[in-house]
Design a protein around this motif. Structure first.
Motif, PDB file in Angstrom:
ATOM      1  N   GLY A  69       0.827  -1.206   0.000  1.00 37.96           N
ATOM      2  CA  GLY A  69       0.000   0.000   0.000  1.00 37.96           C
ATOM      3  C   GLY A  69       0.857   1.250   0.000  1.00 37.96           C
ATOM      4  N   LEU A  87       5.978  -4.522  -2.366  1.00 40.15           N
ATOM      5  CA  LEU A  87       5.333  -4.941  -3.613  1.00 40.15           C
ATOM      6  C   LEU A  87       3.852  -4.579  -3.555  1.00 40.15           C
ATOM      7  CD1 LEU A  87       5.883  -8.099  -5.659  1.00 40.15           C
ATOM      8  CD2 LEU A  87       3.558  -7.667  -4.843  1.00 40.15           C
ATOM      9  N   ASP A  88       3.359  -3.970  -4.586  1.00 41.11           N
ATOM     10  CA  ASP A  88       1.922  -3.676  -4.661  1.00 41.11           C
ATOM     11  C   ASP A  88       1.520  -3.573  -6.124  1.00 41.11           C
ATOM     12  OD1 ASP A  88      -0.126  -2.406  -2.280  1.00 41.11           O
ATOM     13  OD2 ASP A  88      -0.746  -2.192  -4.374  1.00 41.11           O
ATOM     14  N   TRP A 116       0.739  -9.936  -6.855  1.00 41.55           N
ATOM     15  CA  TRP A 116       1.336 -11.155  -6.289  1.00 41.55           C
ATOM     16  C   TRP A 116       0.981 -12.365  -7.157  1.00 41.55           C
ATOM     17  CZ3 TRP A 116       5.259 -11.860  -3.380  1.00 41.55           C
ATOM     18  CH2 TRP A 116       5.463 -13.051  -2.684  1.00 41.55           C
ATOM     19  N   SER A 133      -0.403  -7.553   5.005  1.00 42.24           N
ATOM     20  CA  SER A 133      -1.344  -6.948   5.946  1.00 42.24           C
ATOM     21  C   SER A 133      -2.587  -6.487   5.188  1.00 42.24           C
ATOM     22  CB  SER A 133      -0.663  -5.770   6.656  1.00 42.24           C
ATOM     23  OG  SER A 133      -1.622  -5.007   7.348  1.00 42.24           O
ATOM     24  N   ASN A 134      -3.655  -7.193   5.386  1.00 45.35           N
ATOM     25  CA  ASN A 134      -4.934  -6.896   4.722  1.00 45.35           C
ATOM     26  C   ASN A 134      -4.746  -6.729   3.218  1.00 45.35           C
ATOM     27  OD1 ASN A 134      -6.152  -6.911   7.235  1.00 45.35           O
ATOM     28  ND2 ASN A 134      -5.748  -4.756   7.566  1.00 45.35           N
ATOM     29  N   SER A 135      -4.003  -7.634   2.640  1.00 43.47           N
ATOM     30  CA  SER A 135      -3.645  -7.455   1.233  1.00 43.47           C
ATOM     31  C   SER A 135      -3.730  -8.753   0.420  1.00 43.47           C
ATOM     32  CB  SER A 135      -2.224  -6.878   1.142  1.00 43.47           C
ATOM     33  OG  SER A 135      -1.304  -7.736   1.783  1.00 43.47           O
ATOM     34  N   LEU A 136      -4.531  -9.711   0.904  1.00 45.14           N
ATOM     35  CA  LEU A 136      -4.607 -10.966   0.153  1.00 45.14           C
ATOM     36  C   LEU A 136      -5.696 -10.900  -0.923  1.00 45.14           C
ATOM     37  CD1 LEU A 136      -3.967 -13.786   2.789  1.00 45.14           C
ATOM     38  CD2 LEU A 136      -2.632 -13.324   0.731  1.00 45.14           C
TER      39      LEU A 136
END
Ligand code: SAM
Length: 288
Positions: A69, A87-88, A116, A133-136
């Motif tokens: 993020g 990475l985003d 990802w 963190s809250n990124s799946l």
């Protein structure tokens, strides 16, 4: 080997919306919210501090922050670690991260704009710690977790929402006023998750177990106070962040005004979140 419940297929069935958030590409969704998200999260750093402390980093360690993020965690991580790979998939979120780095004089974060889902194991070197963190926002959870495990030398940490009462009444409000879907709990979506499946963290935990990774799991409470100059400002922000349509302005105004109290500079909303931490140390049994 899946048992009676195939956790990865269950994730795919209940998280298909994670790919296309309300009909939009997930990266585009975050691009359009990047500035607002950044403004909000950078004002509230206490929770980030406690998350970073859990990782127990040493100055020689490297961290891969998957779905970094705007750097809410990557920035404090970079102060403790040797380096961070952020990475985003969202260019907008990474642009904010780079501005934050410059503003805070941090130079040891490498930004990679990529989903990802598209990362192959040979293009990234292993890092001591891999974090999400809250990124799946992934369709194939098994593949995503396998890559996180393979690229971690010491440990993997996944922070995720409990899917429980994340915010009193917020889910219900959005279901009624944004999604226009039934409130019987049988249908509906919340950030791409179907309401009919088990909580996401249970799917993650069980899939890991099926993969031979017996992770630790911990419930954590997170309280925050969000300040607004006026009700108008709060309504404008919530509309943008949660895609509430114009015709629901009045309902949103009432919903927010009931949840805010006056403070010195305007209005304050106390928010309470329940987060789940799923983590595992490397060196145990390898995934099946
Ligand atoms: C809620 S924000 C969380 C940001 C940060 N991890 C934090 O805790 O503040 C979710 C971020 O994860 C990113 N994300 C979600 N799924 C992703 C994926 N499959 N690949 C790369 N980034 C992803 C989004 O683009 C977004 O920037």
């Amino acid at each position: 080997m899946p048992g009676i419940i195939n956790w990865n297929e269950l994730w795919k069935a209940t998280h298909a919306g994670g790919f296309h958030h309300h009909g939009k590409d997930l990266a585009a969704h975050w691009d359009s919210r990047a500035r607002l998200f950044n403004k909000r999260v950078m004002k509230n750093r206490e929770w980030a501090k406690s998350q970073v402390a859990i990782l127990g980093l040493t100055p020689s360690e490297t961290v891969l922050d998957m779905g970094a993020g705007t750097g809410r965690l990557a920035l404090p991580l970079a102060r403790q670690a040797k380096s961070v790979t952020a990475l985003d998939q969202s260019a907008g979120m990474l642009a904010c991260l780079q501005e934050n780095m410059a503003a805070e004089g941090i130079g040891n974060i490498r930004c990679i704009q990529k989903s990802w889902n598209d990362v192959s194991l040979d293009e990234l070197e292993p890092h001591d710690v891999v974090l999400s963190s809250n990124s799946l926002g992934v369709y194939d959870l098994k593949e995503a977790l396998t890559k996180m495990d393979a690229l971690a030398k010491r440990a993997v940490y996944i922070f995720t929402f409990s899917d429980g009462k994340r915010d009193d009444g917020l889910r219900q409000f959005l279901r009624e006023n944004r999604d226009g879907e039934s409130t019987d709990g049988k249908r509906g979506s919340w950030h791409g998750r179907s309401e009919i499946g088990p909580a996401s963290y249970l799917v993650i935990y069980n899939l890991l177990a099926e993969m031979g990774i017996l992770a630790d799991i911990k419930m954590m409470n997170w309280q925050s106070d969000v300040h607004y100059a006026s009700l108008d400002e709060a309504v404008a922000e919530w509309k943008e962040m949660h895609e509430v349509p114009d015709e629901k302005d009045q309902q949103l105004r009432e919903f927010l005004s009931q949840r805010m109290t006056k403070d010195g500079s305007g209005l304050c909303m106390h928010r309470s979140h329940r987060q789940v931490l799923i983590s595992w140390q490397k060196g145990g049994s390898s995934p099946a």
